[in-house]
Design an enzyme around this catalytic site. Structure first.
Site, PDB file in Angstrom:
ATOM      1  N   ASP A 196      49.436 -36.389  -7.423  1.00  0.00           N
ATOM      2  CA  ASP A 196      49.116 -37.703  -6.878  1.00  0.00           C
ATOM      3  C   ASP A 196      47.727 -38.080  -7.358  1.00  0.00           C
ATOM      4  O   ASP A 196      46.778 -37.337  -7.158  1.00  0.00           O
ATOM      5  CB  ASP A 196      49.144 -37.633  -5.349  1.00  0.00           C
ATOM      6  CG  ASP A 196      48.950 -38.990  -4.743  1.00  0.00           C
ATOM      7  OD1 ASP A 196      48.706 -39.946  -5.500  1.00  0.00           O
ATOM      8  OD2 ASP A 196      49.035 -39.096  -3.519  1.00  0.00           O
ATOM      9  N   LYS A 210      53.983 -45.043   8.498  1.00  0.00           N
ATOM     10  CA  LYS A 210      53.445 -44.747   7.168  1.00  0.00           C
ATOM     11  C   LYS A 210      53.462 -45.956   6.229  1.00  0.00           C
ATOM     12  O   LYS A 210      52.446 -46.339   5.658  1.00  0.00           O
ATOM     13  CB  LYS A 210      54.227 -43.597   6.544  1.00  0.00           C
ATOM     14  CG  LYS A 210      53.716 -43.275   5.161  1.00  0.00           C
ATOM     15  CD  LYS A 210      54.486 -42.151   4.521  1.00  0.00           C
ATOM     16  CE  LYS A 210      54.167 -42.147   3.045  1.00  0.00           C
ATOM     17  NZ  LYS A 210      54.991 -41.246   2.283  1.00  0.00           N
ATOM     18  N   ASP A 212      50.207 -44.471  -9.671  1.00  0.00           N
ATOM     19  CA  ASP A 212      49.138 -43.570  -9.239  1.00  0.00           C
ATOM     20  C   ASP A 212      49.595 -42.123  -9.183  1.00  0.00           C
ATOM     21  O   ASP A 212      48.989 -41.297  -8.536  1.00  0.00           O
ATOM     22  CB  ASP A 212      48.545 -44.029  -7.912  1.00  0.00           C
ATOM     23  CG  ASP A 212      49.606 -44.079  -6.830  1.00  0.00           C
ATOM     24  OD1 ASP A 212      50.780 -43.827  -7.154  1.00  0.00           O
ATOM     25  OD2 ASP A 212      49.265 -44.351  -5.681  1.00  0.00           O
TER      26      ASP A 212
END
Lengths: 1271, 406
Positions: A926, A995, A1136
């Site tokens: 990540d 989330k 990303d």
């Protein structure tokens, strides 16, 4: 000849009358616009007479030509710079992309001002036209005569531009006519120059931008004219092109849309034919239109001279001299002009006639690197760029394959369903379809020819743009093939007319582009350069520390003879391709028929159309739809044809992509590709992008991403295909075939046996079943495409060329199968190059596996590794018996990638020495650039930074859990105070529920959108009472927002502020402009909102923060990519989420972290604020009505959000802390689906996005520019 | 040229046979207007007349309408964009058109606001008024009034134009379902041919006039929503522009749209009154809708839409109505296409047969066909065997529900 004389006489008469009238009136102090108008009136009358006299001989004599006779033909007094030249002047090095966009925006915000200036400019541009009659056929012969007349009539006027005597056109004219006598007097420009000079103010620099804005506004029309001309020329219809240009030229209102390049197109044609006098005529037209010849014009003149064996050297000398007078040099010619075929050699030949030892000097563009990457470009000593694992010869062979593919434009491959046995019924249906196709082909061919004939002849007004040339650029047969192909791929539920038309038009365009390149003989040169380029990439050549774009550029300069590779073709305007496509659709709807009894002989035989045009209604809008007849669908489904035909650019490339070296050139070999994905019709973006100087780092990072070679994970592919061809699996995300779909119930609505309630119920069932079917179909087809492409590529090694969007997010160009796709497609991809695992590689693989499962989110790396070791048994079982074992992998978040990882681990573990095990498996990390991290870093916010892992911390902090906890606290409080919904929610608040909302808050999600997200999550919880979902989601979204507010002090403030900012910046709102396209079939309304003069305020406001953050994201990614490249790593990214070999994970993490720090060491917010201040708060004077607003904006901008204390306590320090590791998490896998989701919910829509267009390159560039400006 | 004249003549002839829309003529409205004092006596008379049969009337002779200024102030407090009837004369005029004193229809007043019209209606002798107010702001005063009366007024927190939402989610007032509203009010389902059970009076919200009108006419044809309870009559203030479109006739290609055809088919449309915008109090500072196109838009028009009792007598049923809706919408998506082409799309070669049965010319355009003719055309199609084979016929079943609202 006598006729000509009459004609000239008539002209001269009229001119005299004119002069008699005007000479009195026009005093030197007269105002120019005024005199134009008075003359205009006078002349109209006169020219009327004149024309009536000479009508038979002079085709058209436009009145303004005559008016302008007495006006100064003085382009030269106050140079009207042509559009091409001032671009370079104004945009000096520090004015970057962003600036120009925002400038344009400012202009647009002051429509009155712009209008005025624009108006003035038009006057100005129009006034200094030279006067010479245009007459299409006989003009040139007439012209010299006129010239001799002028001195007689124009004696009152001073001749004061003797230098202009030596204008090129006259020379050519004279040369042709061989009548030197008229020369010295004839070329005198008659000038009321003094008057004109005082009237027309000196042109200040700023006005040029206004011209640009105006230019952008009429850019579409210009583009249409240009592409029309080019299509005509390409199709060989010179006559049409020529008469079209003339008809545009004749009428003043249309003429002002023309610029020199349009004339150049025609000149180029004449140059090919070697007819110098035609070129001379066009030079005259140019002057008449008040335009200045540019490099291209001189280039064609020289080319023509080069082609004429008997051309006199003095002519060439004069031409070159005149170029010099215009400030152009021969070197410019060779470095800036676009050459086709042998044009360059011809020009060179011409130059050599007079300067035998001339050699063009070509300079590499000296690129200014932004400080952020300066080091990268200047200090390369320790760089080691990766090589591809191929020999030079292999690469060249691959190039040949790819070239063949692209020359064909389409590729037909076996579908993965081909493996199924063919039944009798299938064979019958296939035969039936094939017969029909052959028949349709014939019919369409016939229809196309007929309609072309009609189009060619009925077009009486030759200034009208029509479709005819676009229907001639390809062979008739090719159009028909495109149409037939589109029938085959039409979804059963139909397709909107607009989309269908656009696709068809685009296909024609692509094919046209490829053929254009072939016609221009680009292919051969491309081959030579590419072959040399392989030097850089192949493993059997020596190391060199040069980036691909630099190397390619160097090669291009070295092999400069022959056609230019770049910048040859003009984009068709969106409206043209849609119109063309719709024309083709209309033809199909009208002509394609079949018998109604083909499947069921019981039906009465009738000839029925296979395609239908009908409407569906959405809100108050009606959308035209093309629907296929159910019989056709039935046939297609039954036939299960095993071939799929794709456009060639859908396939991954077979050789490394051509590196991007400029905005217009890169990626595929022949297929046109865009560097920046834009919404159709947003031409302004393209204009601005071209202006942008400092794109080099961006291009290089795209090249780096594109250069990664891929291969297919074959064992996994076989498993997936076997499931796909069996019955699919919803759980594993393999869409089942339509045979698994719910049956659509049939019932007779008239049947009295049912009550109305029952009927209504059944109707609903039918609707639901149909909806489900069409959803399943599209999912199935999507998977079929992906798997078929993968299967086709199973033994190949391939590349994905990349481009980006306006924020700099990068995307692979092939649309279906790429590494941005779903879990299934990602699992199918491996790096083509293998690297040993090294000492820590196996551990990284294991950690990666745990990440893919979605478990252990809050564990440290060690914790995850430990967990992985504890489940090794399951892992090995999954790898060995994926479908028959205990199927541990199926429960992972990303099952297919997890399975792939299991297999890799199993192989590694069982190899004699795992550290030497060669692994092709990409390990994901990540990039940790999620929006909150950027915000926290921007605002230097301590608590916030800790919770998003920017501060050093033992355990990984999870912001989502943090927020969930916070919300839970609120809930308990509310529940105690007796709020019902808070009580209902007891035990349901989890990380998962909040989330998505937390993640998207920074991307500007609104309460409305946030509520929908939470609603979705709550509905997924089975035992949550459904009746409370609405209330609960409403309540929760409020709590999440306030929870975030508690946690991030500075962050949200930044966001609020940037929102304010945008509102102020774009506080006016006008509707988008739309184009009505009237086609025979339906009125189409093309909403080109993205090119609208005014942006959509609301969208702007909502779009700014997400776009800002996304561009930070992408900048970080690009920086990482560049530095990984210099370290010799394989690196690709899914926004990303960064992928690399297991061996190099640590290195990549280090680079990633360094670049994050480097990026945020730049005073980004300060720069943004300064920049906006500079742009918006200067020059707003009190007289401006919006002064008050400007003032408010100024105050707002001057206040950079307070950066929290961490800014001071740890300046220039890694926010993660020196010991902190980037924590890999499976977040990344949500990458694209999550982007898509956002888009579908409209959060990050770019909302008329020019204003945010500044975001992405500014990061690279603001750094340096602002240093220059504000240091 | 001659065909043009032909067509024109044909149009005129056919229009003569067709039912015409009653337009605002000379009889209107001054002639019917009675003075306020007579209205008062009227109320009192009717009060005497009905005494004893139904519930007792209120004790007050006449309700006080309140100061105009006070009512204006209260109306202006509303945060949404709304128009209000505050002028007593205007309220009086509307009341007269509704004739509340005779007939047994319940009157639904949509968004009464400060309640000027409500009081006027009651003063004129209305026996049962239901005030459906969507804004809490006005609710308290209305409820207070309700309490002072003897059941002639019922106040519900409900927005008439938001009845029966298509979305999901839990409802909270003012959004509600019709069956709840009607059950609460004790109104039961009625046959279509019965008397008019409910008269609705109000101002159509400006925000989405066309969408609301379309939604209501769909409900009417499928006899859903309020139309389950019989022929509900609408008396609505509509902007002049929309009204003109609503009643436009074949041949006016710009205005003649699917929703005009459907409304004209379903209802007797009567223009009761035209009142300039200025007579209404507007609660938001936004500009008046300006008329950018050729249609005038100076007034709000009080229009009566009374569903025809014989609508469902000729083969049209609520079940097959959706097909009719779709047919009309498909045909009128473009008004300058030939009807025969559209028909042939649905069932090849059947167009000319149908047209000759209808007695229409072969080259008639879809924009030249009268609403009544569409209805007849549909009835013919519905009976025809050929059309049962048509896939489009099946196709159109799904569309109105999925995308047709609005």
């Amino acid at each position: 000849m006598s006729l000509l004389r009459v004609c000239a006489f008539a002209k001269c008469v009229s001119r005299r009358t004119l002069f008699d009238k005007c000479a009195v009136r026009v005093s030197p102090a007269d105002r120019c616009p005024l005199c134009v108008s008075t003359r205009d009136g006078g002349v109209r009358r006169i020219s009327g007479e004149a024309v009536s006299v000479v009508r038979r001989y002079v085709i058209v004599l436009s009145h303004d030509v005559m008016v302008l006779l007495i006006l100064p033909a003085k382009l030269h007094l106050f140079p009207v710079q042509s559009r091409t030249s001032f671009c370079n002047v104004v945009y000096s090095h520090w004015i970057f992309f962003s600036l120009s966009v925002l400038k344009a925006r400012i202009q647009q915000l002051q429509p009155d001002v712009v209008l005025d200036v624009h108006h003035a400019n038009v006057q100005f541009v129009k006034a200094p036209s030279s006067g010479r009659g245009v007459s299409s056929g006989k003009g040139p012969k007439v012209a010299p005569k006129e010239k001799t007349d002028i001195p007689k009539s124009g004696k009152t006027l001073k001749k004061n531009k003797l230098t202009k005597e030596e204008r090129l056109p006259q020379k050519i004219q004279k040369n042709v006519k061989e009548k030197p006598s008229g020369k010295s007097k004839g070329s005198k420009k008659v000038g009321t120059t003094a008057a004109a000079a005082t009237v027309n103010p000196q042109r200040p620099e700023e006005e040029e931008e206004d011209v640009e804005v105006a230019a952008a506004a009429c850019g579409d029309v210009q583009l249409s004219i240009r592409s029309y001309l080019e299509a005509c020329v390409f199709a060989g219809d010179v006559e049409r092109a020529h008469s079209f240009l003339l008809s545009q030229h004749r009428v003043r209102s249309r003429r002002k849309l023309l610029n020199t390049d349009f004339y150049n197109i025609m000149m180029r044609v004449w140059a090919k034919k070697g007819t110098l006098n035609q070129i001379g005529r066009i030079f005259i037209l140019l002057e008449e239109a008040g335009l200045k010849p540019n490099l291209g014009s001189y280039c064609t003149a020289l080319e023509c001279m080069g082609r004429n064996p008997g051309c006199q050297p003095k002519l060439i000398t004069r031409c070159l001299r005149q170029m010099e007078e215009d400030g152009l040099s021969a070197d410019d010619l060779f470095s800036q002009c676009v050459f086709r075929q042998d044009e360059r050699d011809m020009v060179l030949k011409a130059v050599h006639l007079v300067q035998p030892d001339y050699k063009p000097r070509l300079h590499a563009r000296a690129a200014q690197c932004p400080s952020l990457v300066q080091e990268f470009y200047t200090q390369r000593a320790d760089h080691q760029y990766p090589k591809l694992d191929f020999t030079q010869e292999e690469l060249q062979e691959r190039f040949r394959q790819q070239l063949r593919l692209e020359e064909d434009c389409t590729v037909t491959i076996d579908s993965v369903e081909a493996a199924k046995p063919v039944t009798d019924h299938m064979a019958k249906m296939r035969k039936l379809l094939a017969d029909h196709r052959a028949q349709w082909q014939k019919i369409l061919l016939q229809a196309l020819r007929e309609s072309k004939m009609i189009l060619a002849n009925t077009n009486t007004k030759d200034y009208r743009l029509n479709l005819y040339p676009y229907l001639c650029v390809l062979e008739d047969r090719e159009y028909v093939d495109i149409m037939i192909q589109s029938v085959a791929s039409l979804p059963p539920s139909g397709e909107s007319l607009k989309i269908l038309g656009r696709d068809l038009g685009h296909r024609v365009y692509t094919k046209y582009c490829v053929q254009q390149k072939q016609q221009n003989q680009v292919v051969e040169k491309l081959r030579n350069i590419y072959n040399a380029y392989t030097d850089l990439l192949a493993k059997d050549t020596k190391e060199c520390i040069v980036l691909p774009s630099e190397y390619w550029g160097r090669l291009e300069r070295e092999q400069s003879s022959g056609p230019s590779l770049q910048g040859g073709e003009t984009h068709w305007p969106y409206i043209v391709s849609v119109e063309l496509g719709i024309y083709m659709v209309d033809m199909m709807v009208k002509n394609l028929k079949m018998n109604s009894d083909v499947l069921n002989p019981a039906f009465e035989r009738k000839l029925i159309p296979i395609l239908y045009h009908m409407y569906t209604f959405r809100n108050t809008r009606q959308v035209g739809f093309i629907k296929p007849h159910p019989i056709l669908i039935q046939m297609q489904q039954d036939a299960m044809e095993s071939k799929l035909t794709f456009d060639s650019y859908v396939m991954p490339m077979l050789c490394p992509p051509v590196p991007w070296t400029s905005v217009k050139f890169g990626a595929y070999l022949l297929t046109p590709s865009k560097l920046m994905r834009t919404v159709e019709g947003a031409t302004q973006h393209e204009v601005l992008l071209e202006k942008c100087q400092n794109l080099l780092p961006v291009l290089d990072s795209l090249n780096q991403l594109g250069n990664c070679a891929w291969s297919i994970n074959k064992p996994l592919l076989d498993i997936i295909i076997s499931i796909f061809n069996d019955r699919g699996s919803d759980k594993l995300d393999i869409p089942p075939p339509l045979s698994e779909a719910p049956k659509i119930p049939h019932f007779n609505a008239q049947d009295p046996a049912y009550t109305s309630a029952e009927k209504a119920h059944m109707k609903r069932d039918v609707i639901n079943a149909k909806k489900k079917c069409s959803e399943m179909h599209s999912l199935r087809m999507d998977a079929l495409y992906k798997l078929s492409i993968a299967n086709h590529m199973r033994d190949e090694i391939f590349w994905f060329p990349h481009n980006m969007d306006f924020r700099g997010r990068t995307y692979p160009c092939p649309p279906y199968f790429n590494h941005l796709g779903s879990d299934v497609t990602r699992a199918l991809l491996l790096f083509a190059e293998g690297k040993p695992l090294g000492p820590k590689g196996l551990d990284w693989l294991k950690i990666h596996l745990v990440n893919l499962t979605g478990l252990k989110k809050r564990s440290s790396l060690e914790g995850r590794l430990e967990y992985a070791n504890s489940i090794m048994e399951d892992v090995l079982d999954s790898a060995d018996n994926p479908l028959n074992g205990n199927k541990w992998w199926m429960n992972a978040d990303e099952p297919w990638q997890a399975l792939g990882c299991c297999m890799e681990i199993a192989n590694a573990v069982r190899s004699p020495d795992p550290t030497n095990f060669i692994s092709n498996f990409p390990v994901h990390q990540d990039g940790s650039c999620n929006g909150l991290q950027h915000y926290a870093a921007l605002g230097r916010d301590v608590i916030g930074a800790t919770s998003v892992n920017l501060m050093p911390c033992e355990m990984p902090q999870d912001v989502y859990s943090g927020v969930a906890q916070q919300v839970e606290e609120f809930r308990v409080r509310d529940a105690q105070s007796g709020m019902k919904i808070a009580q209902v929610l007891e035990g349901f608040i989890s990380r998962k529920v909040v989330k998505q909302t937390v993640m998207t808050v920074v991307y500007g999600v609104t309460r409305y959108g946030g509520r929908l997200q939470i609603e979705k999550r709550l509905k997924e919880i089975e035992d949550f009472p459904k009746e409370h979902v609405w209330d609960a989601s409403h309540y929760l979204v409020r709590m999440v927002f306030s929870g975030l507010k508690e946690m991030f002090t500075g962050t949200r403030e930044i966001q609020v502020r940037s929102m304010h900012l945008i509102t102020y910046m774009f506080s006016s709102n006008k509707p988008p402009h739309s184009i009505h396209l009237k086609s025979t079939i339906q009125l189409i309304n093309l909403q080109i909102s993205h090119d609208a003069k005014e942006p959509d305020t609301v969208k702007q406001k909502n779009a700014f923060p997400p776009n800002f953050i996304h561009s930070l994201d992408s900048t970080h990614m690009m920086l990482t990519a560049l530095h990984c490249y210099s370290a010799g790593l394989t690196f690709v990214s899914v926004h990303d989420c960064f992928w690399t070999h297991a061996l190099t994970v640590d290195t990549m993490n280090k680079i990633c972290r360094e670049q994050f720090v480097a990026l945020h060491s730049q005073p980004i917010l300060r720069e943004l604020s300064d920049f906006l201040l500079q742009k918006y708060c200067t020059g707003a004077e009190a007289k401006n009505k919006k002064y008050q607003e400007y003032r408010r904006l100024m105050l707002l901008l001057a206040k950079v959000p307070q950066t929290g204390e961490s800014a001071r306590s740890r300046p220039r320090h890694c926010w993660r802390g020196p010991t902190c590791r980037i924590l890999p998490s499976p977040n990344c896998t949500e990458g694209d689906s999550y982007v898509l989701k956002l888009r579908s919910e409209g959060y990050q829509d770019d909302g008329g996005c020019h204003s945010v267009g500044f975001l992405f390159p500014s990061r690279f560039i603001t750094a340096s520019s602002c240093r220059l400006l504000f240091a | 040229m001659s065909t043009q004249i032909w067509r024109g003549a044909d149009l005129m002839m056919r229009s003569a046979c067709c039912r015409t829309i009653r337009s605002p003529s000379s009889e209107q409205p001054g002639a019917e207007r009675t003075s306020p004092s007579s209205a008062l006596t009227h109320r009192n008379l009717s009060a005497v007349a009905v005494q004893g049969q139904s519930r007792p009337l209120c004790r007050y002779d006449s309700l006080d309408l309140g100061e105009v200024e006070e009512n204006v102030r209260r109306a202006l407090a509303c945060k949404k964009i709304r128009h209000f009837i505050v002028n007593p004369d205007l309220a009086e005029l509307v009341t007269q058109h509704l004739r509340p004193e005779n007939g047994r229809s319940v009157i639904f007043e949509c968004n009464p606001g400060p309640g000027v019209l409500t009081r006027t209606l009651l003063n004129a002798g209305a026996q049962r008024v239901v005030a459906l107010e969507g804004d809490k702001l006005f609710l308290r005063d209305l409820q207070e009034l309700e309490g002072r009366l003897d059941g002639q007024l019922e106040v519900v927190h409900c927005d008439y134009f938001k009845l029966d939402p298509i979305g999901v989610g839990n409802l909270r007032p003012p959004v509600m379902y019709t069956d709840k509203l009607f059950t609460d009010l004790g109104i039961s389902e009625a046959s279509w041919t019965d008397d008019i059970p409910v008269k609705v009076v109000g101002i159509l919200p400006l925000r989405n006039e066309r969408g609301t009108l379309l939604k209501m006419v769909y409900a009417l044809f499928e006899r859903q929503s309020v139309y389950r309870y019989g022929r509900v009559e609408l008396n609505l203030f509509i902007s002049e522009k929309e009204y003109l479109k609503l009643v436009s006739r074949p041949g006016e290609m710009m205005q003649y749209r699917a929703f005009s055809v459907l409304w004209q088919m379903a209802c007797d449309i009567e223009l009761l009154h035209k009142e300039p915008w200025e007579s209404f109090v507007k609660s938001s500072k936004q500009r008046m809708p300006s008329s950018k196109n050729q249609l005038p838009n100076e007034h709000l028009c009080l229009v009566r839409l009374r569903p025809r009792a014989d609508l469902f007598s000729g083969g049209l049923t609520p079940t097959n109505a959706s097909t009719l809706l779709m047919m009309v919408k498909q045909c009128l998506a473009k008004r300058k296409v030939k009807l025969i082409d559209r028909l042939n799309l649905w069932s090849p070669d059947s167009g000319s047969k149908l047209l000759s049965e209808m007695g229409m010319l072969e080259d008639i355009l879809t924009g030249h066909v009268y609403p009544e003719e569409y209805l007849r055309l549909f009835q013919l199609i519905d009976k025809s065997q050929e059309f049962t084979q048509s896939w489009l016929y099946e196709e159109i079943l799904e569309n109105p529900q999925r995308e047709g609202w609005g």
